[in-house]
Design a protein around this motif. Structure first.
Motif, PDB file in Angstrom:
ATOM      1  N   LYS A 211       0.850  -1.195   0.000  1.00  0.00           N
ATOM      2  CA  LYS A 211       0.000   0.000   0.000  1.00  0.00           C
ATOM      3  C   LYS A 211       0.887   1.246   0.000  1.00  0.00           C
ATOM      4  O   LYS A 211       1.922   1.279   0.662  1.00  0.00           O
ATOM      5  CB  LYS A 211      -0.927   0.012   1.203  1.00  0.00           C
ATOM      6  N   SER A 212       0.426   2.263  -0.767  1.00  0.00           N
ATOM      7  CA  SER A 212       1.232   3.475  -0.866  1.00  0.00           C
ATOM      8  C   SER A 212       0.392   4.715  -0.637  1.00  0.00           C
ATOM      9  O   SER A 212      -0.839   4.678  -0.719  1.00  0.00           O
ATOM     10  CB  SER A 212       1.921   3.545  -2.225  1.00  0.00           C
ATOM     11  N   SER A 213       1.083   5.830  -0.381  1.00  0.00           N
ATOM     12  CA  SER A 213       0.420   7.104  -0.156  1.00  0.00           C
ATOM     13  C   SER A 213       1.291   8.231  -0.670  1.00  0.00           C
ATOM     14  O   SER A 213       2.515   8.192  -0.542  1.00  0.00           O
ATOM     15  CB  SER A 213       0.165   7.313   1.341  1.00  0.00           C
ATOM     16  N   LEU A 214       0.642   9.246  -1.216  1.00  0.00           N
ATOM     17  CA  LEU A 214       1.298  10.476  -1.590  1.00  0.00           C
ATOM     18  C   LEU A 214       1.572  11.240  -0.302  1.00  0.00           C
ATOM     19  O   LEU A 214       0.702  11.330   0.567  1.00  0.00           O
ATOM     20  CB  LEU A 214       0.380  11.297  -2.508  1.00  0.00           C
ATOM     21  N   VAL A 215       2.779  11.781  -0.153  1.00  0.00           N
ATOM     22  CA  VAL A 215       3.152  12.521   1.053  1.00  0.00           C
ATOM     23  C   VAL A 215       4.036  13.700   0.670  1.00  0.00           C
ATOM     24  O   VAL A 215       4.578  13.749  -0.432  1.00  0.00           O
ATOM     25  CB  VAL A 215       3.917  11.645   2.078  1.00  0.00           C
ATOM     26  N   THR A 216       4.183  14.623   1.592  1.00  0.00           N
ATOM     27  CA  THR A 216       5.183  15.669   1.458  1.00  0.00           C
ATOM     28  C   THR A 216       6.448  15.134   2.111  1.00  0.00           C
ATOM     29  O   THR A 216       6.427  14.742   3.279  1.00  0.00           O
ATOM     30  CB  THR A 216       4.729  16.967   2.155  1.00  0.00           C
ATOM     31  N   LEU A 217       7.533  15.094   1.363  1.00  0.00           N
ATOM     32  CA  LEU A 217       8.822  14.651   1.891  1.00  0.00           C
ATOM     33  C   LEU A 217       9.522  15.871   2.480  1.00  0.00           C
ATOM     34  O   LEU A 217       9.708  16.884   1.801  1.00  0.00           O
ATOM     35  CB  LEU A 217       9.672  14.027   0.789  1.00  0.00           C
TER      36      LEU A 217
END
Length: 169
Positions: free
Chosen positions: A126-132
């Motif tokens: 499972k993946s998610s868009l994030v602010t790095l």
């Protein structure tokens, strides 16, 4: 009597230590304003991205549900498959960051500047868009992930989770 005076002096002295950093002008003290979220502070484009921005949780929030202030729309956008090619940055061990910091983010030494990215839980895919968000340390150091992002990738909030990190777009 002398013991009572010394104990009272110690208690008063220790009580003043909570805001000592602010008095000395180093770091942020307990009563310093949160400039990252103040209305006067400039806001980066990444902070405005609907998939990663969220309001602060209420002060009385105690559960993961109450602390996660992302909307269903934000969660859907963050978990949507990548539409642009991603550039793999590497793997890192993620632990829970501050649960009161809202949004979908990963603080990691794998980046040198704030950027949009994607984290993938290697245990379940499972993946998610994030602010790095960059932090100091070697690339092999661990990372801290937001409560909302950990929940989206079905990671335990109390365990260390191995994730793959990639730049989005």
């Amino acid at each position: 009597m002398t013991r009572i005076f010394i104990i009272g002096l110690l208690v008063v002295g220790i009580a003043g230590c909570g805001d000592m950093a602010a008095r000395l002008g180093i770091g942020r003290g307990a009563n310093a304003p949160d400039t990252a979220l103040s209305a006067d502070a400039p806001v980066s484009e990444a902070a405005l991205t609907p998939a990663t921005a969220a309001p602060r949780p209420p002060a009385a929030a105690k559960t993961a549900e109450a602390l996660d202030t992302t909307t269903p729309e934000q969660r859907a956008a963050a978990t949507a498959p990548a539409t642009a090619p991603t550039k793999a940055l590497g793997k890192t061990i993620a632990s829970l960051g501050s649960p009161t910091e809202p949004g979908l983010w990963l603080k990691t030494p794998l980046v040198k500047a704030e950027a949009q990215g994607r984290v993938t839980n290697l245990a379940n895919g499972k993946s998610s868009l994030v602010t790095l968000i960059p932090i100091d340390g070697p690339a092999t150091a661990g990372s801290r992930m937001s409560l909302a992002a950990l929940r989206l990738i079905d990671a335990s909030l109390t365990d260390l989770t191995e994730v793959e990190v990639a730049l989005e777009g």
